[in-house]
Design a protein around this motif. Structure first.
Motif, PDB file in Angstrom:
ATOM      1  N   VAL A  75       7.426  -3.657   0.264  1.00 52.73           N
ATOM      2  CA  VAL A  75       7.906  -4.701   1.184  1.00 52.73           C
ATOM      3  C   VAL A  75       8.955  -5.364   0.178  1.00 52.73           C
ATOM      4  O   VAL A  75      10.301  -5.537   0.755  1.00 52.73           O
ATOM      5  CB  VAL A  75       7.030  -5.510   1.762  1.00 52.73           C
ATOM      6  CG1 VAL A  75       7.446  -6.680   2.461  1.00 52.73           C
ATOM      7  CG2 VAL A  75       5.890  -4.684   2.453  1.00 52.73           C
ATOM      8  N   HIS A  77      10.249  -4.262  -2.537  1.00 48.58           N
ATOM      9  CA  HIS A  77      11.038  -3.274  -3.255  1.00 48.58           C
ATOM     10  C   HIS A  77      11.220  -3.287  -4.632  1.00 48.58           C
ATOM     11  O   HIS A  77      12.066  -3.159  -5.198  1.00 48.58           O
ATOM     12  CB  HIS A  77      12.550  -3.219  -2.617  1.00 48.58           C
ATOM     13  CG  HIS A  77      12.433  -3.083  -1.082  1.00 48.58           C
ATOM     14  ND1 HIS A  77      12.613  -1.668  -0.614  1.00 48.58           N
ATOM     15  CD2 HIS A  77      12.738  -3.761  -0.095  1.00 48.58           C
ATOM     16  CE1 HIS A  77      12.618  -1.801   0.929  1.00 48.58           C
ATOM     17  NE2 HIS A  77      12.695  -3.158   1.197  1.00 48.58           N
TER      18      HIS A  77
ATOM     19  N   PHE B   7      13.773   2.136  12.335  1.00 51.95           N
ATOM     20  CA  PHE B   7      12.801   1.192  11.883  1.00 51.95           C
ATOM     21  C   PHE B   7      12.269   0.316  12.764  1.00 51.95           C
ATOM     22  O   PHE B   7      11.371   0.147  13.040  1.00 51.95           O
ATOM     23  CB  PHE B   7      13.219   0.569  10.569  1.00 51.95           C
ATOM     24  CG  PHE B   7      12.499  -0.347   9.994  1.00 51.95           C
ATOM     25  CD1 PHE B   7      11.292  -0.133   8.912  1.00 51.95           C
ATOM     26  CD2 PHE B   7      12.861  -1.783  10.307  1.00 51.95           C
ATOM     27  CE1 PHE B   7      10.618  -1.072   8.724  1.00 51.95           C
ATOM     28  CE2 PHE B   7      11.738  -2.634   9.694  1.00 51.95           C
ATOM     29  CZ  PHE B   7      10.553  -2.362   8.922  1.00 51.95           C
ATOM     30  N   THR B  11       8.748  -0.002  14.277  1.00 50.83           N
ATOM     31  CA  THR B  11       7.897  -1.230  14.162  1.00 50.83           C
ATOM     32  C   THR B  11       7.864  -1.817  15.727  1.00 50.83           C
ATOM     33  O   THR B  11       6.273  -2.355  15.944  1.00 50.83           O
ATOM     34  CB  THR B  11       8.523  -2.227  13.450  1.00 50.83           C
ATOM     35  OG1 THR B  11       9.792  -2.277  13.759  1.00 50.83           O
ATOM     36  CG2 THR B  11       8.146  -1.575  11.878  1.00 50.83           C
ATOM     37  N   VAL B 278       2.647 -12.210  11.305  1.00 53.09           N
ATOM     38  CA  VAL B 278       2.738 -11.749   9.882  1.00 53.09           C
ATOM     39  C   VAL B 278       3.529 -10.231   9.963  1.00 53.09           C
ATOM     40  O   VAL B 278       4.242  -9.828   8.935  1.00 53.09           O
ATOM     41  CB  VAL B 278       1.330 -11.080   9.395  1.00 53.09           C
ATOM     42  CG1 VAL B 278       1.088 -10.757   7.874  1.00 53.09           C
ATOM     43  CG2 VAL B 278       0.610 -12.473   9.527  1.00 53.09           C
ATOM     44  N   PHE B 279       3.340  -9.525  11.056  1.00 59.22           N
ATOM     45  CA  PHE B 279       3.896  -8.249  11.126  1.00 59.22           C
ATOM     46  C   PHE B 279       5.491  -8.482  11.075  1.00 59.22           C
ATOM     47  O   PHE B 279       6.357  -7.789  10.623  1.00 59.22           O
ATOM     48  CB  PHE B 279       3.560  -7.555  12.536  1.00 59.22           C
ATOM     49  CG  PHE B 279       4.010  -6.052  12.713  1.00 59.22           C
ATOM     50  CD1 PHE B 279       2.930  -5.050  12.384  1.00 59.22           C
ATOM     51  CD2 PHE B 279       5.189  -5.808  13.196  1.00 59.22           C
ATOM     52  CE1 PHE B 279       3.388  -3.809  12.543  1.00 59.22           C
ATOM     53  CE2 PHE B 279       5.429  -4.340  13.299  1.00 59.22           C
ATOM     54  CZ  PHE B 279       4.668  -3.388  13.035  1.00 59.22           C
ATOM     55  N   THR B 282       6.806  -9.605   7.854  1.00 62.22           N
ATOM     56  CA  THR B 282       6.700  -8.680   6.778  1.00 62.22           C
ATOM     57  C   THR B 282       7.965  -7.463   6.964  1.00 62.22           C
ATOM     58  O   THR B 282       8.462  -7.001   5.914  1.00 62.22           O
ATOM     59  CB  THR B 282       5.223  -7.925   6.871  1.00 62.22           C
ATOM     60  OG1 THR B 282       4.364  -8.727   6.709  1.00 62.22           O
ATOM     61  CG2 THR B 282       5.168  -6.838   5.505  1.00 62.22           C
ATOM     62  N   SER B 283       8.001  -7.157   8.217  1.00 69.63           N
ATOM     63  CA  SER B 283       9.044  -6.294   8.372  1.00 69.63           C
ATOM     64  C   SER B 283      10.607  -6.794   8.102  1.00 69.63           C
ATOM     65  O   SER B 283      11.304  -6.158   7.521  1.00 69.63           O
ATOM     66  CB  SER B 283       9.126  -5.974  10.094  1.00 69.63           C
ATOM     67  OG  SER B 283       7.871  -5.606  10.630  1.00 69.63           O
ATOM     68  N   ILE B 285      11.123  -9.178   5.602  1.00 63.94           N
ATOM     69  CA  ILE B 285      11.220  -9.229   4.340  1.00 63.94           C
ATOM     70  C   ILE B 285      11.567  -7.753   3.795  1.00 63.94           C
ATOM     71  O   ILE B 285      12.606  -7.566   2.938  1.00 63.94           O
ATOM     72  CB  ILE B 285       9.962  -9.726   3.667  1.00 63.94           C
ATOM     73  CG1 ILE B 285       9.510 -11.052   4.061  1.00 63.94           C
ATOM     74  CG2 ILE B 285       9.940  -9.650   2.106  1.00 63.94           C
ATOM     75  CD1 ILE B 285       8.244 -11.576   3.583  1.00 63.94           C
ATOM     76  N   LEU B 286      10.686  -6.777   4.401  1.00 63.83           N
ATOM     77  CA  LEU B 286      10.889  -5.271   3.953  1.00 63.83           C
ATOM     78  C   LEU B 286      12.391  -4.879   4.070  1.00 63.83           C
ATOM     79  O   LEU B 286      12.892  -4.392   3.259  1.00 63.83           O
ATOM     80  CB  LEU B 286      10.022  -4.556   4.756  1.00 63.83           C
ATOM     81  CG  LEU B 286      10.002  -2.937   4.149  1.00 63.83           C
ATOM     82  CD1 LEU B 286       8.595  -2.517   4.186  1.00 63.83           C
ATOM     83  CD2 LEU B 286      10.842  -2.180   4.970  1.00 63.83           C
ATOM     84  N   LYS B 287      12.940  -5.381   5.162  1.00 61.05           N
ATOM     85  CA  LYS B 287      14.316  -4.915   5.607  1.00 61.05           C
ATOM     86  C   LYS B 287      15.288  -5.550   4.574  1.00 61.05           C
ATOM     87  O   LYS B 287      16.330  -5.096   4.153  1.00 61.05           O
ATOM     88  CB  LYS B 287      14.498  -5.031   6.855  1.00 61.05           C
ATOM     89  CG  LYS B 287      15.268  -3.875   7.667  1.00 61.05           C
ATOM     90  CD  LYS B 287      14.600  -2.488   7.397  1.00 61.05           C
ATOM     91  CE  LYS B 287      15.714  -1.363   7.487  1.00 61.05           C
ATOM     92  NZ  LYS B 287      15.153  -0.145   6.821  1.00 61.05           N
ATOM     93  N   ALA B 289      14.876  -7.466   2.059  1.00 59.01           N
ATOM     94  CA  ALA B 289      14.897  -7.178   0.620  1.00 59.01           C
ATOM     95  C   ALA B 289      15.396  -5.889   0.133  1.00 59.01           C
ATOM     96  O   ALA B 289      15.723  -6.038  -1.156  1.00 59.01           O
ATOM     97  CB  ALA B 289      13.361  -7.403   0.084  1.00 59.01           C
ATOM     98  N   GLY B 290      15.453  -4.974   1.064  1.00 54.98           N
ATOM     99  CA  GLY B 290      16.128  -3.748   0.582  1.00 54.98           C
ATOM    100  C   GLY B 290      17.403  -3.699   0.315  1.00 54.98           C
ATOM    101  O   GLY B 290      18.062  -2.887  -0.180  1.00 54.98           O
ATOM    102  N   GLN B 295      19.852  -0.738  -4.182  1.00 59.24           N
ATOM    103  CA  GLN B 295      18.945  -0.682  -2.972  1.00 59.24           C
ATOM    104  C   GLN B 295      17.539  -1.048  -3.747  1.00 59.24           C
ATOM    105  O   GLN B 295      16.827  -1.876  -3.457  1.00 59.24           O
ATOM    106  CB  GLN B 295      18.621   0.703  -2.549  1.00 59.24           C
ATOM    107  CG  GLN B 295      18.698   0.833  -1.149  1.00 59.24           C
ATOM    108  CD  GLN B 295      17.552   0.783  -0.316  1.00 59.24           C
ATOM    109  OE1 GLN B 295      16.313   0.777  -0.877  1.00 59.24           O
ATOM    110  NE2 GLN B 295      17.601   0.361   1.086  1.00 59.24           N
ATOM    111  N   ARG B 297      16.064  -3.164  -6.134  1.00 58.21           N
ATOM    112  CA  ARG B 297      16.251  -4.435  -6.981  1.00 58.21           C
ATOM    113  C   ARG B 297      14.919  -4.485  -8.016  1.00 58.21           C
ATOM    114  O   ARG B 297      14.015  -4.684  -7.446  1.00 58.21           O
ATOM    115  CB  ARG B 297      16.497  -5.543  -6.126  1.00 58.21           C
ATOM    116  CG  ARG B 297      17.419  -6.414  -6.712  1.00 58.21           C
ATOM    117  CD  ARG B 297      17.648  -7.751  -5.917  1.00 58.21           C
ATOM    118  NE  ARG B 297      17.312  -7.633  -4.336  1.00 58.21           N
ATOM    119  CZ  ARG B 297      16.748  -8.754  -3.962  1.00 58.21           C
ATOM    120  NH1 ARG B 297      16.399  -9.844  -4.565  1.00 58.21           N
ATOM    121  NH2 ARG B 297      16.368  -8.808  -2.539  1.00 58.21           N
TER     122      ARG B 297
END
Lengths: 400, 302
Positions: A75, A77, B7, B11, B278-279, B282-283, B285-287, B289-290, B295, B297
């Motif tokens: 999450v 990364h 994605f 989700t 939370v779902f 989290t989604s 953050i995941l998207k 942060a990437g 890519q 980091r």
């Protein structure tokens, strides 16, 4: 068994574990034939004992490495931590499997467990329903998360014996489709794993909120669910470090210090938030009054906090110590011990029923079964590590 | 690889499916309203003569080991403090007379049949149910044997058949629900009592009787009807000549312990707001942060 490691599967330690496992299974047999009363010291005052306190509550907490490492690596990364994701995932999958088995051993009518899914029976008011449901769903998610490792193990290597050889191509094809599908949807399961974990780690703390007159004031608080969640975050990462070092030593592999040390930096921050919530709540409730009364509970609280929080916090904040495997391992072990002790305190030591004649002391068979189950878990972990590409191989990076 | 659109499509679908599937569980949870004419028992400890006939009748009614009526004349048992157990749903305990008064006090102990029972709230599979007419009843065929009801009970009442390997039951007073839910029946213990220690009636009427007795007999009672408010109120109501804690009834809050846990459970899970948040978080953050330069980091420290 194909051996991808430099050491044999059977060692003297493994023999000891096998013996302990056999003893545990013997107790299980007695429990099944003669009932809970034959092997436990449970009674009307103490309906829950060692099996709920350790096999279930502590088991769930210590399996938190599954979702915490997945969160950091996938999450956030931070992909260099991926080497820790698979071992933690395996621990979580095995850990939760044994939580489920532990529950079933303790349930008086284990064969009715499916009532959780009978329309009209589930009670959403019950924290225990929530815990059970989430553990069940999360276990499914964990198994799905483990499937890519199975695919990776057998893809291009399917070699069925004898007449089944004709099916090799078919199995190979199925695995390839499975792998491609899993790759597409794995993100969902990683997020679901985080959601389900947060939900039941906290609900496990809600369980005891219904017993305000029985749980000792040093632990009773309505924010127990939040404290359980915060401590799960910390212990998840500590457990990943703890088991990585343990596995490296046992399998004579190089330590992954270049990822363990940086990961360990996060733990003091998580411990600070957890401990902060404990201290603020303590002041709020005035429960510090119970700290110097010399009771077993006051001693248990101090050990839990000093050994489990303060000492590892200090070690892990010290750059020099954090990079030394011995210190890092000790600190991680202390966090694991501290959170385990917290769960034991909340479910066993801090549980003071109204009309008890004395404290609950687990019967020998209760201990033998718990030790036996943990032994089986460790043996299965070792077997999986020998069979599947769980641990990071030199010069090869896993992509989940 | 999964594209950004894929994605969110995946989700989104997963979150929606989960919410719909689980909302069914959530909506089934409203507590059923209690009957305004629900029944209860007023038990006046100052009337009890310690004859233990209620224990005898209770055992017979519930198919528990009963023995001969004469065996209940053994009053030595009254001297030690007993608790209800898997073979005895009600017990009488004797407490010495107050200073300057004659006559000991006999206290009947059994399930109080809470208005908002913690055991019912705790039971994951609805094996324990609060009947709108008063009784808290147990259905062994639903039970999974988790014993969370025993953890939850603020009065420490439910007992367990630990030595039954296959069909252990949670054991406690039923308020003779089979008798009272059929028109005209009254609980076996109330029926047999020769001292009129117990009065069976609607809870509202009994509360009036209790307060009248306290008012009309100054000095006979402490001004406290135990069960009026304890743990959110109970179907059994007690009158006593001394503090209830002196006869081992616990000082519990006026709120059912289930009130707090249900607030927590519903606060987090109503409409699955908590898990959904939370779902989504989290989604996101995941998207996010990437994204950004490079890519993957990695942190450069250490």
């Amino acid at each position: 068994m194909s051996n991808r490691h430099a050491v044999p599967f059977i060692t003297p330690g493994v023999r000891v574990l096998l013996a302990l496992a056999a003893a545990g299974l013997a107790v299980l047999a007695i429990r099944l034939v003669w009932g809970l009363g034959a092997v436990t010291n449970l009674n009307d005052q103490y309906p829950w004992g060692l099996w709920i306190g350790i096999d279930v509550a502590t088991g769930v907490a210590l399996a938190a490495g599954g979702f915490t490492t997945a969160f950091v690596a996938h999450v956030l990364h931070r992909h260099k931590y991926e080497v820790l994701v698979r071992p933690a995932l395996l621990t979580a999958a095995l850990g939760y499997t044994f939580v489920g088995l532990g529950v079933c051993v303790d349930l008086g009518r284990y064969y009715n467990i499916w009532h959780y899914f009978v329309p009209g029976l589930p009670n959403g008011n019950s924290a225990l329903f929530e815990v059970g449901m989430c553990v069940c769903l999360y276990l499914t998610v964990l198994y799905i998360e483990f499937l890519p490792i199975v695919c990776e193990r057998f893809l291009g290597r399917v070699n069925l014996p004898g007449a089944l050889r004709a099916l090799n191509g078919l199995v190979e094809g199925v695995l390839r489709v499975l792998q491609r599908t899993l790759d597409r949807v794995m993100t969902i399961f990683i997020i679901l794993g985080v959601v389900l974990s947060c939900a039941h780690q906290s609900s496990l703390g809600t369980l005891m909120v219904i017993a305000p007159d029985k749980l000792h004031p040093l632990w009773f608080t309505t924010i127990l669910p939040m404290q359980f969640l915060l401590s799960a975050f910390a212990v998840g990462l500590a457990m990943a470090i703890f088991e990585s070092i343990l596995a490296s030593r046992s399998l004579k592999r190089p330590l992954e210090m270049d990822v363990l040390a940086p990961l360990a930096r996060i733990i003091p921050f998580l411990l600070t938030i957890y401990f902060g919530s404990k201290l603020i709540d303590m002041v709020n409730r005035g429960s510090y009054r119970y700290l110097d009364d010399g009771s077993p509970q006051s001693v248990a609280w101090l050990v839990e906090v000093i050994v489990g929080v303060v000492l590892p916090w200090a070690i892990l904040l010290t750059h020099r110590l954090r990079r030394r495997p011995g210190w890092l391992f000790s600190a991680a072990a202390m966090v694991v011990l501290g959170v385990a002790l917290n769960r034991i305190n909340v479910f066993i030591i801090g549980y003071k029923p109204l009309y008890a004649d004395g404290p609950y002391v687990p019967a020998i068979p209760e201990i033998v079964l718990t030790v036996g189950f943990i032994s089986i878990l460790v043996l299965l972990y070792r077997a999986f590590v020998f069979i599947f590409p769980v641990l990071h191989d030199e010069g090869e990076v896993h992509h989940a | 690889m999964v594209t950004r659109r894929d994605f969110f499509k995946i989700t989104g679908t997963a979150a929606g499916t989960a919410a719909v599937a689980l909302a069914g569980v959530e909506t089934a949870q409203a507590r059923p309203a209690l009957d305004p004419d629900r029944m209860g028992v007023l038990c006046d400890f100052t009337f009890c003569i310690g004859c233990r006939r209620c224990e005898y009748a209770c055992a017979g009614e519930n198919g528990l080991p009963q023995g001969a009526l004469e065996s209940y004349d053994d009053k030595s048992l009254l001297e030690k403090t007993r608790r209800p157990d898997r073979q005895t749903f009600t017990v009488i305990n004797r407490y010495p007379a107050l200073a300057g008064q004659s006559g000991s006090l006999d206290v009947k102990v059994n399930c109080l049949h809470c208005e908002h029972p913690a055991c019912v709230s705790a039971c994951p599979v609805s094996a324990l149910v609060k009947n709108a007419r008063g009784p808290v009843t147990y259905d062994a065929s639903r039970c999974i044997g988790c014993r969370y009801c025993m953890v939850a009970c603020p009065f420490q009442i439910p007992a367990y058949e630990y030595n039954e390997p296959l069909t252990p039951r949670v054991m406690k007073c039923t308020l003779c629900s089979d008798r009272i839910l059929a028109e005209g029946g009254i609980p076996a213990c109330v029926e047999i009592c020769p001292a009129e220690t117990m009065v069976y009636g609607t809870r509202d009427a009994l509360l009036k009787v209790a307060h009248d007795r306290i008012r009309n007999h100054p000095g006979r009672y402490v001004d406290h009807v135990y069960g009026e408010y304890e743990a959110g109120g109970t179907s059994w109501l007690y009158l006593c000549d001394r503090s209830f804690q002196e006869v081992d009834l616990p000082a519990v809050a006026n709120q059912s312990p289930a009130e707090v846990t249900e607030a927590i459970q519903h606060g987090i899970f109503r409409g699955f707001t908590g898990p959904l948040m939370v779902f989504i978080l989290t989604s996101v953050i995941l998207k996010s942060a990437g994204k950004g330069p490079g890519q993957a980091r990695e942190d450069k420290h250490e």
